[in-house]
Design an enzyme around this catalytic site. Structure first.
Site, PDB file in Angstrom:
ATOM      1  N   GLY A 167       0.829  -1.194   0.000  1.00 33.54           N
ATOM      2  CA  GLY A 167       0.000   0.000   0.000  1.00 33.54           C
ATOM      3  C   GLY A 167       0.862   1.241   0.000  1.00 33.54           C
ATOM      4  O   GLY A 167       2.077   1.188  -0.224  1.00 33.54           O
ATOM      5  N   GLY A 168       0.224   2.395   0.269  1.00 37.21           N
ATOM      6  CA  GLY A 168       0.960   3.646   0.288  1.00 37.21           C
ATOM      7  C   GLY A 168       2.005   3.683   1.376  1.00 37.21           C
ATOM      8  O   GLY A 168       3.022   4.362   1.262  1.00 37.21           O
ATOM      9  N   PRO A 204       5.196  -2.322   1.962  1.00 37.90           N
ATOM     10  CA  PRO A 204       4.767  -3.715   1.828  1.00 37.90           C
ATOM     11  C   PRO A 204       4.221  -4.288   3.132  1.00 37.90           C
ATOM     12  O   PRO A 204       4.580  -3.833   4.220  1.00 37.90           O
ATOM     13  CB  PRO A 204       6.064  -4.437   1.421  1.00 37.90           C
ATOM     14  CG  PRO A 204       7.162  -3.599   1.997  1.00 37.90           C
ATOM     15  CD  PRO A 204       6.672  -2.179   1.917  1.00 37.90           C
ATOM     16  N   VAL A 205       3.345  -5.294   3.001  1.00 38.75           N
ATOM     17  CA  VAL A 205       2.777  -5.994   4.156  1.00 38.75           C
ATOM     18  C   VAL A 205       3.168  -7.460   4.058  1.00 38.75           C
ATOM     19  O   VAL A 205       3.004  -8.081   2.994  1.00 38.75           O
ATOM     20  CB  VAL A 205       1.253  -5.857   4.201  1.00 38.75           C
ATOM     21  CG1 VAL A 205       0.683  -6.559   5.431  1.00 38.75           C
ATOM     22  CG2 VAL A 205       0.836  -4.386   4.199  1.00 38.75           C
ATOM     23  N   LYS A 265       3.270  -4.575   8.642  1.00 42.83           N
ATOM     24  CA  LYS A 265       3.281  -3.491   7.654  1.00 42.83           C
ATOM     25  C   LYS A 265       4.571  -2.699   7.823  1.00 42.83           C
ATOM     26  O   LYS A 265       4.803  -2.099   8.863  1.00 42.83           O
ATOM     27  CB  LYS A 265       2.053  -2.604   7.822  1.00 42.83           C
ATOM     28  CG  LYS A 265       1.909  -1.552   6.741  1.00 42.83           C
ATOM     29  CD  LYS A 265       0.498  -0.997   6.649  1.00 42.83           C
ATOM     30  CE  LYS A 265       0.131  -0.108   7.801  1.00 42.83           C
ATOM     31  NZ  LYS A 265      -1.152   0.604   7.568  1.00 42.83           N
ATOM     32  N   ASP A 324     -10.119   7.777   5.077  1.00 44.55           N
ATOM     33  CA  ASP A 324      -9.688   6.984   3.924  1.00 44.55           C
ATOM     34  C   ASP A 324     -10.456   5.663   3.844  1.00 44.55           C
ATOM     35  O   ASP A 324      -9.869   4.594   3.647  1.00 44.55           O
ATOM     36  CB  ASP A 324      -8.182   6.732   3.986  1.00 44.55           C
ATOM     37  CG  ASP A 324      -7.572   6.476   2.607  1.00 44.55           C
ATOM     38  OD1 ASP A 324      -8.233   6.804   1.596  1.00 44.55           O
ATOM     39  OD2 ASP A 324      -6.441   5.972   2.539  1.00 44.55           O
TER      40      ASP A 324
END
Length: 385
Positions: A57-58, A61-62, A76, A173
């Site tokens: 995601g912004g 990485p996860v 995360k 969000d």
């Protein structure tokens, strides 16, 4: 949680200076409760192996991880080129430690050993809603009952954030990629890096720090910085329409008429054809529930902020068998599609509380914008997680 009053100053110090600068007394208070050491995270994720990566995601990485006690976690990891940074990292830790609800993701802790910064969550095997909803190979797993369950569960989570949490929280969000699914496909709201606390009885304020995702942002917020619980309500309305239709809210491949989901839904509503919006991949659906969800989505996305229902009313509508929904007004479309102008708040949006600065960060489909009182134009593009 008894250690919160001591944790927050320690957290700020540790994130900024590294663990070596935290004194022994502070460390003894928080280490066993919240902080994971870097070596533990490396072993848990097989040194952040690509095979363990769940997504990106912004923030960064996860990874899937396995702790020494056998518990599975999601890690995360803040990447060096992330559009988000220390502010969002610290914000998420603080907010999630204050909140506990079955429809919110659970934060287990964090790792803050320079230069690494990580958040450690409960592991949810089905990843995020968008992985199912927008993948035609998987969307059939989301039957109508499951979709309605997700719509209702997200509403419950937002009711908690807006009305039941220790302090009112606006997420800012809400979108499909920030709704995680557990093993039974129950939804959990995630990613609180952009969330804002509303202390006391405040219900809204104006800000120059615009944050959110293309297509989901309420127009009064995207254009004027007017932030309230109705900002989340608007995003939730977009999400509901996506869940019912099985498509993204902005999709140019569908042609001009259908590209913008909200505009297209309004056109169908005005033509008395709203059930044409229902995802054709569904083997069967409940027409009454589907029609109600579509109408509810439009109510949440009305242009006039005051006309949108609050999330408690939304949840009552979803859980009642005898609730008559009002006719929705025209949706708020202008300003949310992708090019947003930040302007000095006008008299229509009072109680200015603006920040200053000139730093811009963006990551994935989300962005954060801080600016001076001079008007500027910004755009956001790209794909979500």
């Amino acid at each position: 949680m008894w250690f919160l009053s001591s944790l927050f100053p320690c957290l700020e110090k540790r994130l900024r200076a590294g663990s070596k600068d935290i004194n022994e007394a502070d460390y003894s208070v928080v280490s066993s409760d919240i902080f994971f050491d870097l070596h533990t995270m490396q072993i848990a994720t097989n040194f952040f192996s690509d095979l363990n990566q769940l997504g990106r995601g912004g923030f960064g990485p996860v990874y899937k991880g396995l702790l020494p006690n056998g518990e599975e976690v999601a890690v995360k990891k803040l990447s060096s080129d992330s559009g988000q940074g220390l502010r969002e990292f610290t914000n998420e830790v603080k907010l999630l430690l204050r909140t506990q609800h079955r429809n919110l993701v659970t934060l287990w802790g964090c790792c803050a050993e320079e230069p690494e910064k990580m958040l450690v969550y409960e592991y949810l095997p089905n990843k995020s809603l968008d992985c199912f909803l927008f993948d035609k190979r998987k969307s059939s797993s989301l039957d109508w009952t499951t979709r309605y369950q997700i719509v209702t569960g997200v509403a419950r989570g937002l009711v908690y954030l807006h009305e039941e949490a220790p302090e009112r929280i606006i997420h800012r969000d809400i979108k499909a990629s920030n709704i995680l699914l557990d093993e039974k496909l129950n939804p959990k709201i995630s990613d609180f890096g952009l969330a804002r606390l509303f202390p006391g009885e405040d219900t809204h304020f104006n800000t120059f720090r615009i944050a959110g995702t293309r297509g989901y942002m309420a127009p009064e917020y995207a254009r004027h910085g007017y932030l309230s619980v109705k900002t989340d309500v608007f995003s939730y309305g977009i999400l509901v329409l996506e869940i019912v239709s099985g498509r993204k809210n902005l999709d140019g491949q569908l042609g001009l008429e259908k590209a913008d989901l909200l505009s297209y839904t309004w056109k169908l509503h005005e033509g008395g054809k709203i059930l044409e919006l229902v995802d054709p991949s569904l083997a069967k659906s409940n027409p009454d529930e589907a029609a109600m969800c579509i109408q509810l989505g439009l109510l949440c996305c009305q242009a006039r902020v005051a006309d949108r229902p609050d999330m408690n009313s939304v949840h009552l509508m979803l859980s009642s068998n005898s609730f008559t929904l009002p006719r929705p007004g025209k949706p708020g479309i202008q300003g949310r599609e992708g090019h947003y102008r930040v302007t000095t708040p006008t008299s229509a949006f009072p109680n200015t509380n603006a920040s200053s600065g000139s730093t811009r960060t963006s990551g994935g489909n989300s962005f954060v914008e801080e600016c001076s009182r001079n008007s500027i134009s910004i755009s956001s593009s790209g794909e979500g997680r």
